[in-house]
Write an enzyme that holds these catalytic residues in place. Structure first.
Site, mmCIF file in Angstrom:
data_model
loop_
_atom_site.group_PDB
_atom_site.id
_atom_site.type_symbol
_atom_site.label_atom_id
_atom_site.label_comp_id
_atom_site.label_asym_id
_atom_site.label_seq_id
_atom_site.Cartn_x
_atom_site.Cartn_y
_atom_site.Cartn_z
ATOM 1 N N LEU A 92 -2.248 58.571 179.857
ATOM 2 C CA LEU A 92 -2.550 58.423 181.288
ATOM 3 C C LEU A 92 -1.815 57.226 181.887
ATOM 4 O O LEU A 92 -1.582 57.196 183.086
ATOM 5 C CB LEU A 92 -4.059 58.263 181.495
ATOM 6 C CG LEU A 92 -4.923 59.478 181.135
ATOM 7 C CD1 LEU A 92 -6.399 59.144 181.284
ATOM 8 C CD2 LEU A 92 -4.552 60.682 181.990
ATOM 9 N N HIS A 137 -4.026 51.047 172.015
ATOM 10 C CA HIS A 137 -4.136 50.455 173.365
ATOM 11 C C HIS A 137 -4.846 49.105 173.315
ATOM 12 O O HIS A 137 -4.447 48.157 173.994
ATOM 13 C CB HIS A 137 -4.931 51.377 174.294
ATOM 14 C CG HIS A 137 -4.110 52.432 174.981
ATOM 15 N ND1 HIS A 137 -3.031 52.144 175.786
ATOM 16 C CD2 HIS A 137 -4.243 53.779 175.014
ATOM 17 C CE1 HIS A 137 -2.538 53.288 176.275
ATOM 18 N NE2 HIS A 137 -3.243 54.294 175.811
#
Ligand code: GNR
Ligand code: NI
Length: 173
Positions: A92, A137
């Site tokens: 995303l 992440h």
């Protein structure tokens, strides 16, 4: 219900290393709820807090067809890895980029749940890949980091170009 803003590559804040959560407070529970709202809104299968500029070790995942298989990982550690696998990944935070990335096929993860209770689980296939992508992440790592330097440069160029075009149309002065 709050949809949070997602950070986009090459935003430097995607490179920050998240801090462990000390207490799963009501504030953390609110963050988790907002992360699910944001992930569902953007049609993602996972989301790391880093992507919404919250630098704490929190991950949400939902691989369910009907989006009812919520998984929460707080302070996750991958304690075992086995085998290799790969699929075409997307992120995303890096729209329009889809690349095959090598991952471990099977992992064991140790984590806290949304109530602050310790748990351990085994994951394989898509879930294992997704968890590895999200844990990365939290350490400021992106899936494109696994690609050869030349390919990373190409992707960087492509993104810069579309960002430039986007800005031009936003404020045509
Ligand atoms: O929505 C997502 N899909 C996906 C597909 C293949 C491998 C990993 C992912 S995670 C991604 C959402 C996201 O960016 N999470 O950080
Ligand atoms: Ni991602």
């Amino acid at each position: 219900m709050s949809i949070l803003e997602i950070l986009y590559y090459p935003d430097k804040r995607l490179r920050k290393i998240a801090d462990p959560v000390i207490v799963v407070s009501n504030d953390i529970k609110q963050i988790i709820s907002n992360m699910f709202d944001t992930m569902y809104f953007n049609k993602g299968i996972g989301l790391a807090a880093t992507q919404v500029n919250i630098h704490q070790q929190i991950i949400v995942v939902d691989l369910g067809e009907h989006r009812k298989q919520r998984l929460v990982f707080i302070n996750p550690t991958i304690i075992k890895k086995a085998g290799t696998t790969s699929i075409t990944e997307s992120c995303l935070s890096i729209p329009q980029i889809h690349e095959i990335i090598p991952r471990s096929e099977k992992i064991t993860i140790q984590s806290l749940d949304q109530n602050g209770n310790k748990f351990e689980m085994e994951a394989n296939n898509l879930l294992a890949i997704c968890i590895q992508h999200e844990v990365d992440h939290l350490f400021g790592k992106l899936f494109i980091d696994y690609l050869p330097p030349l390919k990373i440069k190409k992707i960087h160029k492509k993104i810069k170009k579309s960002l430039k075009l986007f800005k031009k149309h936003q404020c045509p002065l």
